[in-house]
Design an enzyme around this catalytic site. Sequence first.
Site, PDB file in Angstrom:
ATOM      1  N   TYR A 242      -2.284   0.336  10.067  1.00 58.08           N
ATOM      2  CA  TYR A 242      -2.515  -0.368   8.792  1.00 58.08           C
ATOM      3  C   TYR A 242      -1.267  -0.265   7.902  1.00 58.08           C
ATOM      4  O   TYR A 242      -0.775  -1.268   7.378  1.00 58.08           O
ATOM      5  CB  TYR A 242      -3.737   0.226   8.072  1.00 58.08           C
ATOM      6  CG  TYR A 242      -3.830  -0.215   6.634  1.00 58.08           C
ATOM      7  CD1 TYR A 242      -4.110  -1.542   6.316  1.00 58.08           C
ATOM      8  CD2 TYR A 242      -3.607   0.686   5.588  1.00 58.08           C
ATOM      9  CE1 TYR A 242      -4.164  -1.963   4.995  1.00 58.08           C
ATOM     10  CE2 TYR A 242      -3.670   0.276   4.266  1.00 58.08           C
ATOM     11  CZ  TYR A 242      -3.941  -1.046   3.977  1.00 58.08           C
ATOM     12  OH  TYR A 242      -3.983  -1.457   2.674  1.00 58.08           O
TER      13      TYR A 242
ATOM     14  N   SER B 194       0.816  -1.215   0.000  1.00 63.94           N
ATOM     15  CA  SER B 194       0.000   0.000   0.000  1.00 63.94           C
ATOM     16  C   SER B 194       0.848   1.262   0.000  1.00 63.94           C
ATOM     17  O   SER B 194       1.956   1.290   0.565  1.00 63.94           O
ATOM     18  CB  SER B 194      -0.867  -0.020   1.265  1.00 63.94           C
ATOM     19  OG  SER B 194      -1.533   1.212   1.416  1.00 63.94           O
TER      20      SER B 194
ATOM     21  N   LYS C 199       1.489  -3.327   6.514  1.00 62.15           N
ATOM     22  CA  LYS C 199       1.909  -3.575   5.119  1.00 62.15           C
ATOM     23  C   LYS C 199       3.435  -3.455   4.992  1.00 62.15           C
ATOM     24  O   LYS C 199       4.072  -4.244   4.298  1.00 62.15           O
ATOM     25  CB  LYS C 199       1.201  -2.586   4.187  1.00 62.15           C
ATOM     26  CG  LYS C 199      -0.298  -2.833   4.075  1.00 62.15           C
ATOM     27  CD  LYS C 199      -0.585  -4.130   3.334  1.00 62.15           C
ATOM     28  CE  LYS C 199      -2.053  -4.441   3.201  1.00 62.15           C
ATOM     29  NZ  LYS C 199      -2.326  -5.714   2.524  1.00 62.15           N
TER      30      LYS C 199
END
Length: 346
Positions: free
Chosen positions: A154, A128, A158
Site C-alpha cells: 500500500y 500517505s 502511494k
Amino acid sequence: MPILVTGGAGYIGSHACQRLLKDGHTVVSLDSLHRGHRKPMDMLRFAYPNSFTFVHSDLGDTKTVLDTLNTHELDTVMHFGALAYVGESVEDPLWYYRNNIGSGIGLLDACDAAHGGRGIKRFIFSSSCATYGDPPEGMIPVPEHCPQSPTSPYGFTKLHFEHILKDYATKREMQDNPIALTMLRYFNVAGSDRTGMLGEDHTPETHLIPVAIDAALGKRDSMSIFGTDYPTPDGTNIRDYVHVEDLISAHALAMDSTQIGQVEAFNVGIGKGYSVREILDSVKRVSSVNFAVHDAPKRAGDAIALYNDPTKIKSTLGWEAQITDIDEVVASAFNWFKAHPDGYGD
Ligand code: UDP
C-alpha cells in the site's frame, strides 16, 4: 471552482465533497462504488441539487473520466479513490498496484487529454505517511524530507504514484503548460462529520477506531491488538490520528494556496502520537464500555511509530488541526456508528 473528486463516495472523499459544496464550489464526485456508498451521494445531491453531480465510474475508465472533465469543465482534481488497507495490500499486492497505480494512470491520461489537450490545472493527491515506512532515528516526528521507504505494498503504491505525478508535472512544465500539484501525506484519518450526516462505513472494516467502536457497541465479542512487544513505551504501535474535517481543511487550503507551476508535498497529522492501547482507552472512556481486548501477533506491513512534524504545513498553508483531543475525535466517530448500526445500509 468546479472540482472533480475521485473516490467521492468513500469515507474521506464524501467528507471532501460536503466541505467543498459548503464552501460554494461545484463538485462532481466519481466513484466505482466498489467500496464507496450511494447513500451519501444521494444525500449530497438532495442537499445541493444545483452544484453536485455523481458519476458512477471506475477512475481508470479514461473515456468516462475524460467526458466528465470536459462536460463539467473541471480544471481541478482531488484524487481520493484508492484501496487503503495496509494488511490487505500485503495479502493481495497485485490488486493494490493494479488499482492504485494502473487506474490512477488511467485517470491521469484523462487529465492530460482534457480540454482539447490543454489538460487540467490543479491536482491534489491523497498520499500517505505509509510512504515513510519506519523512519530512521531522529526522524520522528516525521518531517516531509524524511526518506520514504514503505513497509507495505500500500505504501509503495502511494510512493510510486507520487513519482508518477512529479514526472507528469515536469512534462507539463517542459510544455510550458504547468500544473499545480499538491501531495498530502495523511497520517491516520479518523472521526466523522460533526453534523452527523456522513460517517465511516467500510466492508471489511480493519481500522483501529471503528473496530474498537464495533466492540464497544457489541457488534463483535472482542478485538485484538496486533503486536504488544514493539519498541514503544507500552509495546504497541504509535500513530497520529487526524480528524477527517481537519484533513479536508488541509485540502481546501492546498487548493487555494498551491500556485500553477508549484509541486508541493505536505504531511497532514496533528503532531502527536497515540499508542494502540491509548486509543482503546479512549474508546472505552467515550463509550463507557469495557470491551474485551486480546493480544495478537503483529500484522504484516505495520510501521512501528509514525506521527507528524506539522512545521511545514503550518508555516506554508497556515494549517493546524482544530480537533486535537483524542476523545473528541473518537466521540465524533462513536456518535455516527451508534446512530447507524448498519452503516449506510446500502
Ligand atoms: N490495530 C490493532 N487492532 C485492530 C486494528 C488495528 O491493533 O483491530 C493496530 C494496527 O496494527 C496499527 C494501528 O492499530 O498499529 C492502526 O491501524 P489502522 O489499520 O487503523 O491504520 P494504519 O496505520 O494501518 O493505516
